[in-house]
Structure formats: structure tokens, C-alpha cells
Scaffold this active site. Structure first.
Site, PDB file in Angstrom:
ATOM      1  N   ASP A 183       0.808  -1.221   0.000  1.00  0.00           N
ATOM      2  CA  ASP A 183       0.000   0.000   0.000  1.00  0.00           C
ATOM      3  C   ASP A 183       0.845   1.277   0.000  1.00  0.00           C
ATOM      4  O   ASP A 183       0.654   2.166   0.840  1.00  0.00           O
ATOM      5  CB  ASP A 183      -0.941   0.023   1.216  1.00  0.00           C
ATOM      6  CG  ASP A 183      -1.765  -1.230   1.362  1.00  0.00           C
ATOM      7  OD1 ASP A 183      -2.039  -1.880   0.333  1.00  0.00           O
ATOM      8  OD2 ASP A 183      -2.124  -1.583   2.496  1.00  0.00           O
ATOM      9  N   GLU A 207     -11.167   1.498  -4.214  1.00  0.00           N
ATOM     10  CA  GLU A 207     -10.516   1.905  -2.961  1.00  0.00           C
ATOM     11  C   GLU A 207      -9.197   2.609  -3.256  1.00  0.00           C
ATOM     12  O   GLU A 207      -8.849   2.849  -4.409  1.00  0.00           O
ATOM     13  CB  GLU A 207     -10.259   0.686  -2.059  1.00  0.00           C
ATOM     14  CG  GLU A 207      -9.416  -0.393  -2.709  1.00  0.00           C
ATOM     15  CD  GLU A 207      -9.357  -1.676  -1.898  1.00  0.00           C
ATOM     16  OE1 GLU A 207      -9.936  -1.739  -0.800  1.00  0.00           O
ATOM     17  OE2 GLU A 207      -8.720  -2.633  -2.376  1.00  0.00           O
TER      18      GLU A 207
END
Length: 577
Positions: free
Chosen positions: A71, A247
Site C-alpha cells: 500500500d 478503494e
């Protein structure tokens, strides 16, 4: 005479008390002497992909961060680049790296490094904190790191600093739900936060249906402006196709227009990166006609040197005035299992047209790329820069400042370690590796599919409740423990496998330790071997070759990669047979 008797009695009492104190002190010292001391740890990575793809002088390897660094988010101030990643229940939270050229990175530790402010002590390994964003605001010369914390009722938080090299301020709790927040500052200084959220109540159309929301941000008071929230993407690129898990949003501005880049498809085989455009940060946003702009989902599963699951990206303007993107991906082992977890990759990005496109992001990813124009030298693994490719990391625990690659789980490493003249001493907690509590284990991320991890241990357990050694861990419910313990008056070395929380000692051997013992775990893809050497040289295998299946996210689930740890406990429940 009476006074003499009293004096004699007091003298005897003093001598008795003094001797009792000396005995107690000796016992305490004896106990301290029995604490495990680890020294001379050597981690060596030896993957074929790097042997088969040697670097030229103007190249560097991707992933740029090997092992569980997922991430990624990135920002720039002048010539300085800062990148953050998810850390889940590892401590400190949110690893942060610095670079001057996007090639050579320095590990700065973790943003959330105060347990009084971030305390994942009671969370599973895949909770804690994840999906951070980092943004530099030139209007007030301030860096912002925003993230979702799944511990202590924190939720979405933001921290600030003028200089990431000097630490960060205290977390500020933000009043909105959802995950994956990112903050954006417009040319006029106005702030916005975008994030993933559930659809409005009663409007969820299918499993995995999510939305992207935007809020206006009050910079003076560091809070979202109540009532300013708006859904700017519903479902994804094309709601009629039931896209899942839109997302990880990031907002950018280029040539007067606003670009929203998101992950879509979930973080597995269908993962991708998509982009939208608008004339306003609050929409409406129109998807690019050429979405996805990055994915690996279209290619054969048996392709060689496979990289998969690419997505969850962020963009930055490089030192050569060209855009680059960082994103997560995985490199499975020979059994197509993901033991290293999600890693941080990089690609150049072509933004010469309306929409950004990852160069070579829609073909099978390669392990190396050209350095940005003007970057003179690849210094990875040298001069304090983070290593890359195949490398050996040696730790003798002679420096008081421990390398940031050594981390704790659910709490700071400093709570149980001390550097001594003999090496690293671990004070065993009354906590087992299988408990959802801070453990007295110093962890290192597995960064290669083929690796060895060797350590010298000076330790004499007192009872079967004492154990010290090495742990290979995917989670509290999936792990191997390889350590020294006691059975009656005898010392044993044991190998325990825990799967779905159920533990079994698969091998044990009675040993005699004269001075110290060397412990080693060696992996060749999915095959792991645990060995020990009583004379420091000749290793004996314990338990044969065992499967690394439980060290993969395929079997164990969750979002992390495998960790290798120096482990000690005073509540051992793995008994020699």
C-alpha cells in the site's frame, strides 16, 4: 552484659539479612544470566530472478521495497521524496522512507512510534494500521500522513510535521468512517480528503460494492467540514458490471483538471488501477476510456518470473520531470503461494496524453527498470541505503541504535530487548507467539523466496515453560516455532507447526549445549528446513523439509507477509516428545 547480648543479636540479624540479600541478588543475577542472548544474525537472499536479470549501470530493481511493504503512498518536497507503507499490527506503525532520486532509499523507521498514541496491543496481525496517504502542502510547508487505525477506537487519523526526518506530531482523530484516506491540497490552498466507504444505507447492490467519498478539509482546525461529504464514484468504472472494491483513492491536479486514481477489483488476482477526470475536486468524475491503466490479471498463471496482484498506486513527478508510480504487487513462490506478502514496486508513467498510463503496466512486469535521467549511481545496499535484489544482511548487535528493519509486533521492540557486550538480550514475556498480545520477538521481514536466516543463541532454559529460538510467522494462528526448551532435567530442541491455531510438535531432539547453539531456517521456495549446530559449524536438520504453506497468505489469509523472528517466552506450550 544485657547491652552486649542485644548488640550481638542485632549483629547476627544484620549478617543474616545481608546474606539473604546477597543470596537473593545472586538468584536474580542467575535468572538474568539465563535470559536468551542472540548474536551474529545473518540473513541471505538468493532468488534466481536476480541471478537471471543482472543490472546494467543505468538500471535498478523493482520491487524497490522487498517483503511486506504494501500500500505505498509517496510525496515530494523539492528534491526530497518520502514514501510510506502499511504495517498492520507491526510496530512502529507506518514505515517511512526517504530518497533524493527514487532509486536509493533510506529507512527512517515508523511514523507512529509512540505506544501511548498508537497501541495495537490487542489486534490480530492484519489489523493495526493500513493504507496510508502522505502529502506535502506547499501553502503551509507541512507534511500530512493520513491513515486508518483499527485499534483503540482510533479510526481515521492524521499526523503532521514540518520535517519527516525529525518526527511527527500526535494523531488527530477525524470524524468520518471508511478506509484508505488521502489528503489533497488545491492550488488555492484548499484541502480535500478522499476515501473508500460503504454505499449509503440500503443502497448496497452486491458484495464488494463500495464508493469513493470526498470531504472538504478545515486546515486551521484539522477536521473535515461537517456536511461537505459527497460520493464521487459509485461502485467503480462501470457500475453495470458490478465492479468490486473501488478503494485507495488519490487526487491530483494537472493542466487545470482533477484526476482521481483508485484501485479496483480487490487486492488479489483481479487487482487493477483505474483513473477518472473532472473539472472539480467534488466531481462529477468521468472514467478514462482506456481503464485499467495498470493490471496483471490478463496473463497466464504459469508465466515465468510472475508478478501479480498489481494495484493500489500513487504518482509523483520524478527528478527528470517525468511521472513515476509506486504500487503493490506480489511474487509467488514455486507453489504459487505468497509468502513474502505484498511488496512495493515502481514503474514510469506516461502522462503526455489526457490520462496517465503506467509504462509496461499492461504487460507482464519485469524485475528491473531504467534509472531516471540524471541519476548517476545505484547505491542500493551501500552507504546506508536500503538493499535491493539478492543481498546479505549481517547484524552483530554491536550498535545501540538497532537497524529499523528489526521490528516489534503489537508493541515496541524496546520493551523487551537490550544490547549487551555479548549480543542482543531478550527479556521473555509471559506471552506465547500464538496469543494476540505483544510478544517478546524481534522480527525481520522475509524478503526473498529463497533465503537463509542464521543466528547464534546463548541460552539455558530453566523449565519446560522457557523457550527461545526462531519463529517463522504468517500470523498468530499460522507459524513455525524452532527453539530450545527443557523436559525434566534435559535440554531439547523442538520444531512446532501451528495451523489454524492448532499446534503440533513435528520433531524434537535431546541436546547438550556447552557454550551456544546456532539456529538456521532456510527456504527454497515452498520448502523450509530448520537446522541447528552445536559446534557452530556442522548443521543438523530437525524435522526434514516442511511446507511453507502456512506461511503464505493463500493458506493463512490476511494482508501481511511472512516474518522471521528471534523469539523468547516464559509461557511455552510446545513440549518435547
Amino acid at each position: 552484659m544485657k547491652h552486649q547480648k542485644i548488640f550481638l543479636l542485632l549483629s547476627l540479624l544484620f549478617l543474616f539479612s545481608f546474606n539473604e540479600i546477597k543470596i537473593k541478588d545472586s538468584l536474580v543475577k542467575a535468572q538474568i544470566g539465563k535470559m536468551p542472548i542472540f548474536s551474529n544474525v545473518v540473513y541471505t537472499g538468493n532468488d534466481d530472478i536476480y541471478k537471471n536479470n543482472p543490472l546494467k549501470s543505468d538500471e535498478f530493481y523493482t520491487p524497490i521495497l522487498q517483503g511486506c511493504y504494501p500500500d505505498p503512498a509517496i510525496t515530494r518536497k523539492g528534491d526530497d521524496y518520502y514514501m510510506v507503507c502499511s504495517s498492520f499490527a507491526m510496530f512502529p506503525g507506518v514505515p517511512i522512507f526517504h530518497s533524493k532520486d527514487l532509486v536509493n532509499w533510506t529507512d527512517l523507521g515508523g511514523v507512529l512510534n509512540k505506544v501511548s498514541e498508537f497501541n495495537p496491543h490487542d489486534t490480530g496481525i492484519s489489523q493495526g494500521v493500513y493504507a496510508p496517504g502522505i502529502t506535502y502542502n506547499p501553502h503551509n510547508d507541512t507534511f500530512y500522513m493520513i491513515v486508518t487505525a483499527f485499534t483503540g477506537g482510533m479510526g481515521n487519523i492524521i499526523v503532521k510535521t514540518k520535517d519527516p526526518m525529525k518526527g511527527w506530531g500526535s494523531p488527530i482523530k477525524l470524524d468520518f468512517n471508511g478506509i484508505d484516506p488521502c489528503i489533497f491540497f488545491d492550488d488555492n490552498g484548499k484541502g480535500y480528503i478522499v476515501h473508500n466507504d460503504a454505499p449509503d444505507k440500503g443502497k448496497e447492490l452486491y458484495e464488494g460494492h463500495r464508493v469513493i467519498k470526498v470531504w472538504e478539509y478545515d486546515l486551521a482546525n484539522d477536521k473535515v467540514i461537517p456536511g461537505s461529504d459527497k460520493i464521487i464514484v459509485d461502485g467503480g468504472v462501470d457500475l453495470s458490471k458490478k465492479p468490486i472494491w473501488i478503494e485507495a483513492p488519490h487526487l491530483y491536479k494537472k493542466d487545470g483538471r482533477y484526476y482521481l486514481m483508485c484501485a479496483e477489483g480487490g487486492t488479489g488476482d483481479n487487482h487493477s488501477e483505474v483513473v477518472f477526470v473532472s473539472d472539480s475536486p467534488k466531481g462529477p468524475f468521468k472514467p478514462a476510456s482506456n481503464n485499467p491503466i495498470l493490471t496483471q490479471r490478463y496473463f497466464p498463471q504459469d508465466r515465468p518470473e510472475k508478478v501479480d496482484w498489481a494495484g493500489h498506486a500513487d504518482l509523483v513527478l520524478g527528478p527528470d520531470n517525468k511521472y513515476y508510480g509506486v504500487f503493490l504487487g506480489i511474487r509467488p513462490n514455486d507453489k504459487n503461494r505468497v509468502n513474502m506478502g505484498r511488496e512495493t514496486f515502481m514503474l514510469p508513467v506516461d502522462w503526455s496524453g489526457v490520462f496517465p498510463v503506467f509504462e509496461n503496466g499492461l504487460v507482464p512486469l519485469k524485475p528491473k527498470m531504467k534509472m531516471p535521467n540524471g541519476v548517476i549511481e545505484n547505491k542500493t545496499g551501500k552507504d546506508g541505503f536500503f538493499p535491493n535484489g539478492n543481498f546479505t544482511f549481517t547484524e552483530n548487535f554491536t550498535s545501540e541504535k538497532l537497524d529499523y528493519r528489526w521490528i516489534g509486533l503489537r508493541g515496541p521492540r524496546e520493551n523487551f530487548i537490550s544490547v549487551t557486550k555479548s549480543g542482543l538480550e531478550i527479556k521473555p514475556f509471559a506471552v506465547n507467539i500464538k496469543e494476540v498480545k505483544p510478544t517478546s520477538t524481534l522480527f525481520y521481514r522475509q524478503q526473498h523466496n529463497n533465503f537463509s536466516f542464521t543466528s547464534t543463541l546463548d541460552y539455558k532454559p530453566s523449565s519446560e515453560k522457557d523457550l527461545a529460538g526462531i519463529v517463522c510467522m504468517q500470523s498468530e494462528r499460522f507459524n513455525y516455532v524452532f527453539g530450545i526448551t527443557k523436559k525434566g532435567k534435559d535440554t531439547y530442541i523442538i520444531l512446532e507447526r501451528t495451523e489454524k491455531g492448532e499446534s503440533k510438535v513435528i520433531a524434537s531432539a535431546k541436546i547438550e549445549i556447552n557454550k551456544n547453539i546456532r539456529l538456521q531456517v532456510k527456504a527454497t521456495g515452498d520448502s523450509y528446513q530448520f537446522s541447528y549446530a552445536l559446534n557452530g559449524v556442522d548443521f543438523e536438520n530437525l524435522g526434514g523439509s516442511v511446507s511453507g504453506d502456512i506461511l503464505s497468505t493463500n493458506v493463512a489469509g490476511g494482508f501481511t507477509g511472512a516474518l522471521v523472528g528471534l523469539y523468547a517466552t516464559s509461557t511455552n506450550d510446545a513440549y518435547a516428545e
